[in-house]
Scaffold this motif. Structure first.
Motif, short mmCIF file in Angstrom:
data_model
loop_
_atom_site.label_atom_id
_atom_site.label_comp_id
_atom_site.label_asym_id
_atom_site.label_seq_id
_atom_site.Cartn_x
_atom_site.Cartn_y
_atom_site.Cartn_z
N TYR A 45 0.82 -1.21 0.00
CA TYR A 45 0.00 0.00 0.00
C TYR A 45 0.86 1.27 0.00
O TYR A 45 0.40 2.34 0.41
CB TYR A 45 -0.96 -0.02 1.19
CG TYR A 45 -2.03 -1.07 1.04
CD1 TYR A 45 -3.19 -0.80 0.31
CD2 TYR A 45 -1.87 -2.35 1.56
CE1 TYR A 45 -4.17 -1.77 0.14
CE2 TYR A 45 -2.84 -3.32 1.39
CZ TYR A 45 -3.98 -3.03 0.67
OH TYR A 45 -4.95 -4.00 0.49
N SER A 58 -15.17 5.42 4.07
CA SER A 58 -14.87 4.27 3.21
C SER A 58 -14.55 3.00 4.00
O SER A 58 -14.59 1.91 3.44
CB SER A 58 -13.69 4.60 2.29
OG SER A 58 -12.52 4.89 3.04
N VAL A 59 -14.23 3.16 5.27
CA VAL A 59 -13.90 2.01 6.12
C VAL A 59 -14.77 2.08 7.38
O VAL A 59 -14.86 3.14 8.02
CB VAL A 59 -12.41 2.04 6.53
CG1 VAL A 59 -12.09 0.88 7.46
CG2 VAL A 59 -11.53 1.98 5.29
N LEU A 95 -10.65 9.14 5.89
CA LEU A 95 -11.23 7.94 5.28
C LEU A 95 -12.55 8.23 4.60
O LEU A 95 -12.95 7.53 3.67
CB LEU A 95 -11.43 6.86 6.35
CG LEU A 95 -10.17 6.26 6.97
CD1 LEU A 95 -10.54 5.29 8.09
CD2 LEU A 95 -9.33 5.56 5.92
N GLY A 155 -10.25 -5.93 8.10
CA GLY A 155 -10.70 -6.27 6.75
C GLY A 155 -10.24 -7.66 6.36
O GLY A 155 -9.60 -8.39 7.11
N HIS A 189 -7.20 -9.40 0.12
CA HIS A 189 -7.66 -9.40 -1.26
C HIS A 189 -7.67 -10.83 -1.79
O HIS A 189 -6.72 -11.59 -1.62
CB HIS A 189 -6.74 -8.54 -2.13
CG HIS A 189 -6.79 -7.09 -1.74
ND1 HIS A 189 -7.94 -6.35 -1.84
CD2 HIS A 189 -5.86 -6.27 -1.24
CE1 HIS A 189 -7.69 -5.10 -1.43
NE2 HIS A 189 -6.43 -5.05 -1.06
N ALA A 216 -5.61 0.45 5.19
CA ALA A 216 -5.67 -0.77 4.38
C ALA A 216 -4.49 -1.68 4.68
O ALA A 216 -4.64 -2.91 4.76
CB ALA A 216 -5.71 -0.41 2.89
N ALA A 217 -3.32 -1.09 4.86
CA ALA A 217 -2.13 -1.88 5.21
C ALA A 217 -2.32 -2.54 6.57
O ALA A 217 -1.97 -3.71 6.77
CB ALA A 217 -0.88 -1.00 5.21
N GLY A 234 -5.92 6.34 3.96
CA GLY A 234 -6.57 5.13 3.46
C GLY A 234 -5.57 4.02 3.22
O GLY A 234 -5.84 2.85 3.51
N SER A 235 -4.39 4.38 2.73
CA SER A 235 -3.36 3.38 2.49
C SER A 235 -2.86 2.77 3.80
O SER A 235 -2.65 1.55 3.90
CB SER A 235 -2.18 4.01 1.73
OG SER A 235 -2.59 4.47 0.46
N GLN A 254 -5.15 -3.43 7.99
CA GLN A 254 -6.08 -4.55 7.82
C GLN A 254 -5.39 -5.75 7.17
O GLN A 254 -5.64 -6.89 7.55
CB GLN A 254 -7.27 -4.09 6.98
CG GLN A 254 -8.16 -3.06 7.67
CD GLN A 254 -9.26 -2.54 6.77
OE1 GLN A 254 -9.03 -2.23 5.60
NE2 GLN A 254 -10.47 -2.45 7.30
N GLU A 255 -4.54 -5.47 6.18
CA GLU A 255 -3.80 -6.55 5.53
C GLU A 255 -2.85 -7.23 6.53
O GLU A 255 -2.68 -8.45 6.51
CB GLU A 255 -3.01 -5.98 4.35
CG GLU A 255 -2.28 -7.02 3.53
CD GLU A 255 -3.05 -7.43 2.27
OE1 GLU A 255 -2.47 -8.15 1.46
OE2 GLU A 255 -4.21 -7.02 2.14
#
Length: 350
Positions: A202, A318-319, A315, A344, A347, A233-234, A229-230, A236-237
């Motif tokens: 990300y 979006s989350v 965000l 999250g 992918h 997302a990171a 957002g990045s 959550q990953e």
């Protein structure tokens, strides 16, 4: 030896000169390739890998001066050493070539002893530069390495808007005491491999590793369109990868590991600190301190990812997040509203 695989591009509009230089180069154990003018030389430099350019000045379409100017302006080409081989007269022309980045200037007809010495010295300098770059990339992320090499390690900082992520393993001290040192190091290496992958996916850059903890930057040293957002997302990953990793550990009767993540967004002072002998890229400021406090507070709140209000606003819904109210943190004059982020899915996972 390194010279055995060196490739030398010979740019000269005179076919006899090209052939003579090519023969000299190959007798020294290198490989050569021809270019009939400056335009073709640049095309080959941009499409193939070369270790050295032997460059004539007086050529059609694009002369040697113009080639040197384009090489100097192109970050992808400026590391290729250039030796000018020309018959033009005048000290001012020699000086101009050197100022444009040429390693050396040899008058035609080229003295073979000098040519051998200049080629050897230029290739050795490039080999050392390549080793230096490879060493830098072993100890810093690719983003920091690129910025470092382009800035020539200029000490100093600048204000940036970025998101800062802190993470560490819960109960790591107790885990260390229950297993041998080899197993601990193996666990850390695997853990950091997984976390680096998630963060790098990300656009983030890990700039500090502190045992089982790490600090990552999103938006520094390279800008990101959506650093908050990045970062989320990171995070959550990271949780998703840890969950999968725990399945592997469970299969061999090893305890699961848990991590906590804190993310804050805002202005930071980013840059290189230290000395010319030893330095590091880092970020400092209130945003960094808050991200560290949020990571520590995950233990109190019982949440995996905590973010500040600036990250939550960025965000834009979006989350999914849940407000945990305002929390007073050390070093903050006013309490900060914090939010828990839903974990999250990876992918491609359902």
């Amino acid at each position: 030896m390194a010279e055995d695989t060196s490739r030398v591009l010979i740019a000269d509009d005179n076919k006899v000169n090209r052939l003579l230089l090519s023969r000299s180069v190959e007798l020294l154990g290198h490989r050569s390739a021809p270019a009939e003018n400056g335009r073709l030389a640049l095309e080959k430099l941009r499409s193939e890998a070369f270790d050295l350019l032997l460059l004539d000045i007086e050529m059609p379409e694009l002369d040697g001066f113009a080639v040197l100017e384009q090489i100097k302006a192109d970050p992808q080409l400026r590391e290729v050493p250039v030796i000018v081989t020309s018959s033009i007269e005048g000290l001012d022309n020699v000086v101009r070539c050197i100022n444009l980045g040429a390693e050396d200037y040899l008058r035609k007809p080229v003295n073979q002893v000098l040519l051998k010495a200049r080629i050897g010295a230029s290739l050795e300098k490039k080999r050392l530069r390549d080793q230096q770059k490879a060493l830098v990339r072993r100890f810093v992320t690719s983003e920091v390495a690129d910025d470092l090499l382009q800035s020539d390690f200029a000490l100093g900082g600048k204000w940036l808007c970025a998101s800062v992520l802190f993470s560490d393993i819960r109960g790591f001290t107790a885990l260390v005491e229950s297993q041998g040192p080899e197993e601990t190091i193996d666990l850390l290496n695997t853990y950091h491999m997984l976390m680096f992958d998630a963060i790098g996916s990300y656009g983030g850059a890990v700039n500090q590793i502190m045992g089982d903890g790490l600090m990552a930057l999103f938006g520094a040293p390279l800008p990101l369109d959506d650093c908050a957002g990045s970062a989320v997302a990171a995070g959550q990953e990271m949780l998703g990868l840890i969950e999968q990793f725990n399945h592997e550990r469970s299969a061999v009767n090893k305890p699961a590991i848990r991590i906590g993540i804190g993310i804050a967004t805002g202005n930071v002072v980013a840059g290189y600190i230290g000395t010319q002998q030893r330095g590091t890229y880092t970020c400092i400021g209130d945003t960094v301190n808050l991200a560290a406090r949020l990571e520590a507070h995950t233990k109190v709140a019982g949440c995996s990812i905590l973010i500040d209000d600036a990250t939550q606003r960025a965000l834009g819904g979006s989350v999914p997040t849940q407000s945990l109210g305002e929390v007073p943190f050390k070093g903050k004059a006013a309490a900060v509203e914090i939010f828990s982020v839903m974990a999250g899915q990876l992918h491609g996972q359902s």
